[in-house]
Design a protein around this motif. Structure first.
Motif, PDB file in Angstrom:
ATOM      1  N   LYS A 216       6.950  -3.584   1.601  1.00 38.02           N
ATOM      2  CA  LYS A 216       7.908  -2.597   2.023  1.00 38.02           C
ATOM      3  C   LYS A 216       8.177  -1.832   0.859  1.00 38.02           C
ATOM      4  O   LYS A 216       8.151  -0.737   1.803  1.00 38.02           O
ATOM      5  CB  LYS A 216       8.766  -3.639   2.718  1.00 38.02           C
ATOM      6  N   ASP A 218       5.356  -0.700  -0.890  1.00 37.39           N
ATOM      7  CA  ASP A 218       4.023  -0.179  -0.223  1.00 37.39           C
ATOM      8  C   ASP A 218       3.617   0.833   0.784  1.00 37.39           C
ATOM      9  O   ASP A 218       3.033   0.868   1.480  1.00 37.39           O
ATOM     10  CB  ASP A 218       2.953  -1.127  -0.913  1.00 37.39           C
ATOM     11  N   MET A 219       4.811   0.013   2.401  1.00 38.23           N
ATOM     12  CA  MET A 219       4.134   1.116   3.229  1.00 38.23           C
ATOM     13  C   MET A 219       5.156   2.234   3.563  1.00 38.23           C
ATOM     14  O   MET A 219       6.073   2.331   2.908  1.00 38.23           O
ATOM     15  CB  MET A 219       4.183  -0.041   4.520  1.00 38.23           C
ATOM     16  N   SER A 220       4.557   2.644   4.651  1.00 44.54           N
ATOM     17  CA  SER A 220       5.125   4.118   5.053  1.00 44.54           C
ATOM     18  C   SER A 220       6.883   3.383   6.109  1.00 44.54           C
ATOM     19  O   SER A 220       6.638   2.204   6.338  1.00 44.54           O
ATOM     20  CB  SER A 220       5.419   5.436   5.677  1.00 44.54           C
ATOM     21  N   GLU A 221       7.990   4.217   6.292  1.00 47.88           N
ATOM     22  CA  GLU A 221       8.385   4.202   7.083  1.00 47.88           C
ATOM     23  C   GLU A 221       8.334   3.047   7.950  1.00 47.88           C
ATOM     24  O   GLU A 221       8.553   2.442   8.660  1.00 47.88           O
ATOM     25  CB  GLU A 221       9.599   4.712   7.440  1.00 47.88           C
ATOM     26  N   GLU A 222       7.572   4.317   8.925  1.00 48.55           N
ATOM     27  CA  GLU A 222       6.783   3.622  10.206  1.00 48.55           C
ATOM     28  C   GLU A 222       6.000   2.430  10.479  1.00 48.55           C
ATOM     29  O   GLU A 222       5.717   1.958  11.107  1.00 48.55           O
ATOM     30  CB  GLU A 222       5.964   4.922  10.760  1.00 48.55           C
ATOM     31  N   GLY A 223       5.626   2.937   9.322  1.00 45.72           N
ATOM     32  CA  GLY A 223       4.223   0.967   9.144  1.00 45.72           C
ATOM     33  C   GLY A 223       5.523   0.083   8.999  1.00 45.72           C
ATOM     34  O   GLY A 223       4.556  -0.926   9.502  1.00 45.72           O
ATOM     35  N   SER A 235       5.369   4.960  16.254  1.00 46.19           N
ATOM     36  CA  SER A 235       4.639   5.766  16.131  1.00 46.19           C
ATOM     37  C   SER A 235       4.282   6.509  17.531  1.00 46.19           C
ATOM     38  O   SER A 235       3.846   7.613  17.239  1.00 46.19           O
ATOM     39  CB  SER A 235       3.311   5.241  16.274  1.00 46.19           C
TER      40      SER A 235
END
Length: 451
Positions: A216, A218-223, A235
């Motif tokens: 979490k 390392d990931m974008s909010e969307e990801g 998306s």
């Protein structure tokens, strides 16, 4: 007389509790299943072992099974090593590295044994022309919808074969559609497991809570919403028409009296390339009827079909895509039928708001849905409607994702949806109701089946 004892063979698969207690029993008892789950859930391992079990237990002659991923190289990378690993303990198993299949010893003299193939959806011909006892469609969001409708589903008929769709959401597309279908159909199995409920990232789980926290971070909010929490809308911020709009429109039901006096309009999209389709859509006011779709048809033949539609529907306006429809337009006019040619790349009626006519028509269609428009329950149409993405140019004018880019992304042009969009090309004003002149009953047959 002594009989030889059968040797017990143990496959090195240890299903996690959720798979053992819930998912595997459900897969055994349902012909069609949809599994929506977060990344690292174990979808591939679980379903590959389901394939192995079903193939080993199949006593028919020459069983055939397929594991299908969007691309062959991807399928090989994801599933091939798993398949070899979990079957290597079975005596007599034959591995074919070039064609990517595992063959089990045959129970029948002179016949091949059961086979499990690893196949890429980018080579659909490998699935045609044979039967399948079962299939896994992995990452179905990235596979052309036609593969299921035109290839896989028919090939399951001979053996009453089964199929499992697995994947993680990637927007509102055919994977979302098949998930919704599974939720509606009582004889389908469907499940959704998010990262916070599957146990994989729980204390003592296979990956544990620290790995979830690291992912979490390392990931974008969307990801995070899409890959870990299975949000189909993650998306969809730049999708012009959402699946929720389309689903609501499919539930709308009108009586004939509700659309009396509304103009009748035909939208006609003409195929651009060899594997594209020609489509004709009828619309009267808030009711759109099921489009008629034609494949591999010449302009002359399509013009004849269009003329038949005009004679049957008696529209007040006929809007024809002029991109590849010149021959159709000329033939209709030659025979005395009035049609209006529409250029998708032409100037919009509101050029300050839209880059071209296509963006304007699609946005008008969106507003029509929001105002209560009723759609036919047609999977192909619904999938196409939620496909195009939108953006804005430097002058803040709306523009749609080019059809060529859409075709590159999903493998086909949105011809059916375009035919509906064409019914919004120009204003068509109400006329004297034809029903008032010819007489009619009081009900409305809209040729579709609402949910």
């Amino acid at each position: 007389m002594m009989t030889a004892q059968k040797k017990r063979i143990t496959i090195p698969y240890r299903p996690e509790p959720l798979w053992k207690m819930t998912i595997h029993p459900a897969l055994e008892s349902h012909r069609f299943s949809v599994i929506v789950a977060h990344r690292r859930f174990g979808k591939t391992v679980g379903t590959v072992n389901h394939l192995i079990k079903k193939c080993v237990q199949n006593h028919r002659r020459s069983p055939m099974y397929a594991y299908v991923a969007p691309f062959r190289n991807q399928a090989k990378l994801i599933a091939w090593n798993y398949l070899k690993y979990y079957t290597h303990v079975i005596p007599g198993v034959r591995i074919n590295e070039s064609d990517l299949f595992i063959e089990f010893p045959s129970r029948y003299q002179g016949a091949q044994g059961g086979r499990i193939y690893i196949i890429g959806a980018d080579h659909p011909d490998n699935l045609r022309g044979t039967y399948w006892d079962g299939a896994i469609l992995d990452e179905y969001a990235q596979i052309k919808a036609e593969l299921w409708d035109e290839v896989v589903r028919p090939s399951l008929a001979d053996r009453n074969g089964w199929c499992i769709f697995i994947g993680t959401p990637k927007g509102q597309n055919q994977f979302y559609e098949i998930y919704q279908k599974a939720r509606r159909e009582p004889d389908w199995y469907c499940c959704m497991y998010r990262a916070d409920e599957s146990g994989v990232f729980a204390p003592g789980g296979r990956l544990g809570p620290k790995e979830l926290d690291d992912m979490k971070r390392d990931m974008s909010e969307e990801g995070i919403r899409q890959e870990l929490y299975c949000d189909f809308t993650a998306s969809a911020f730049n999708i012009l028409i959402t699946i929720d709009m389309v689903t609501a429109a499919c539930k709308k039901v009108y009586q004939k009296a509700d659309i009396l006096g509304a103009p009748r309009i035909l939208g006609v999209d003409v195929a651009r390339f060899g594997n594209d389709s020609c489509a004709i859509t009828r619309r009267q006011g808030l009711v759109a009827y099921k489009p008629k779709v034609f494949h591999a048809i010449s302009n002359m033949d399509f013009a004849a079909r269009l003329i038949q539609e005009i004679n049957d529907f008696r529209p007040d306006a006929v809007f024809v895509d002029s991109g590849r429809g010149e021959g159709v337009i000329d033939r209709c006019r030659q025979l005395g039928y009035e049609v209006t040619e529409v250029s998708f790349g032409g100037k919009a009626l509101e050029p300050a708001h839209y880059v071209n006519k296509r963006a304007e028509m699609w946005d008008a269609m969106r507003k029509w849905m929001q105002a209560g428009g009723s759609l036919p329950d047609m999977p192909e149409l619904k999938t196409e409607l939620v496909t195009p993405e939108y953006s804005f140019d430097a002058a803040n004018r709306m523009k749609l994702e080019p059809k060529e880019k859409i075709k590159e992304r999903i493998g086909k042009s949105p011809d059916v949806a375009d035919s509906l969009a064409l019914t919004f090309s120009y204003p068509v004003y109400p006329v004297v109701p034809k029903e008032a002149v010819h007489g009619s009953g009081a009900t409305c047959n809209t040729d579709y089946n609402p949910f």
